[in-house]
Design a protein around this motif. Sequence first.
Motif, mmCIF file in Angstrom:
data_model
loop_
_atom_site.group_PDB
_atom_site.id
_atom_site.type_symbol
_atom_site.label_atom_id
_atom_site.label_comp_id
_atom_site.label_asym_id
_atom_site.label_seq_id
_atom_site.Cartn_x
_atom_site.Cartn_y
_atom_site.Cartn_z
ATOM 1 N N ASN A 184 0.817 -1.215 0.000
ATOM 2 C CA ASN A 184 0.000 0.000 0.000
ATOM 3 C C ASN A 184 0.853 1.268 0.000
ATOM 4 N N LYS A 185 2.126 1.163 0.378
ATOM 5 C CA LYS A 185 3.025 2.326 0.357
ATOM 6 C C LYS A 185 3.552 2.616 -1.051
ATOM 7 N N PHE A 205 1.508 3.344 -3.441
ATOM 8 C CA PHE A 205 0.539 4.257 -4.042
ATOM 9 C C PHE A 205 0.965 5.710 -3.880
ATOM 10 N N ASN A 206 0.756 6.484 -4.929
ATOM 11 C CA ASN A 206 0.962 7.928 -4.909
ATOM 12 C C ASN A 206 -0.306 8.534 -4.311
ATOM 13 N N THR A 207 -0.344 8.637 -2.996
ATOM 14 C CA THR A 207 -1.558 9.070 -2.302
ATOM 15 C C THR A 207 -1.905 10.531 -2.540
ATOM 16 N N SER A 208 -0.979 11.318 -3.040
ATOM 17 C CA SER A 208 -1.276 12.722 -3.330
ATOM 18 C C SER A 208 -1.673 12.930 -4.785
ATOM 19 N N TYR A 266 -5.445 8.786 -7.720
ATOM 20 C CA TYR A 266 -5.665 8.102 -6.445
ATOM 21 C C TYR A 266 -6.973 8.603 -5.819
ATOM 22 N N ARG A 267 -7.150 9.919 -5.854
ATOM 23 C CA ARG A 267 -8.369 10.512 -5.282
ATOM 24 C C ARG A 267 -9.586 10.227 -6.158
ATOM 25 N N LYS A 290 -8.236 4.965 -1.593
ATOM 26 C CA LYS A 290 -8.138 4.863 -0.133
ATOM 27 C C LYS A 290 -9.289 4.031 0.428
ATOM 28 N N LEU A 303 -8.750 0.220 -0.678
ATOM 29 C CA LEU A 303 -7.551 -0.498 -0.223
ATOM 30 C C LEU A 303 -7.792 -1.628 0.779
ATOM 31 N N LYS A 314 3.707 5.657 -6.481
ATOM 32 C CA LYS A 314 4.583 6.637 -5.822
ATOM 33 C C LYS A 314 5.913 6.654 -6.563
#
Length: 119
Positions: free
Chosen positions: A54-55, A57-60, A64-65, A70, A73, A93
């Motif tokens: 899960n790390k 992922f480019n969460t920003s 992703y949005r 999120k 997941l 990421k």
Amino acid sequence: MLKFYGYKKCDTCRKAEQYLLQAGISYEFIDITENPPTAEELAAIAERADVPLNKLFNTSGVQYRELKIKAQLPALSDAEILTLLAGNGRLVKRPLITDGKRATVGFNAEKFADVWNAD
């Protein structure tokens, strides 16, 4: 030689490239949006970098949005996470850097010094 999966318009990737250039470390740049790593490569990178999937992922990131990753997941299997990431480089990421034995995810100068200046 290092494989550097990145995106030329990404500030973090530019910082990582600058670090490698200043350290005299050569690498092959691969545009992650056009040629994302395969699911197998992503699994190996996560293992070598000692990070959970899960790390990766480019969460920003916008996608992703937009895709509401999120919320999805917790219900996704490792195979589903890898398939999702391998199919869309904008979700990953960056930069991802590997030499086949070691790997880093994202850019952190201290981590880079530990991993890539070890030779």
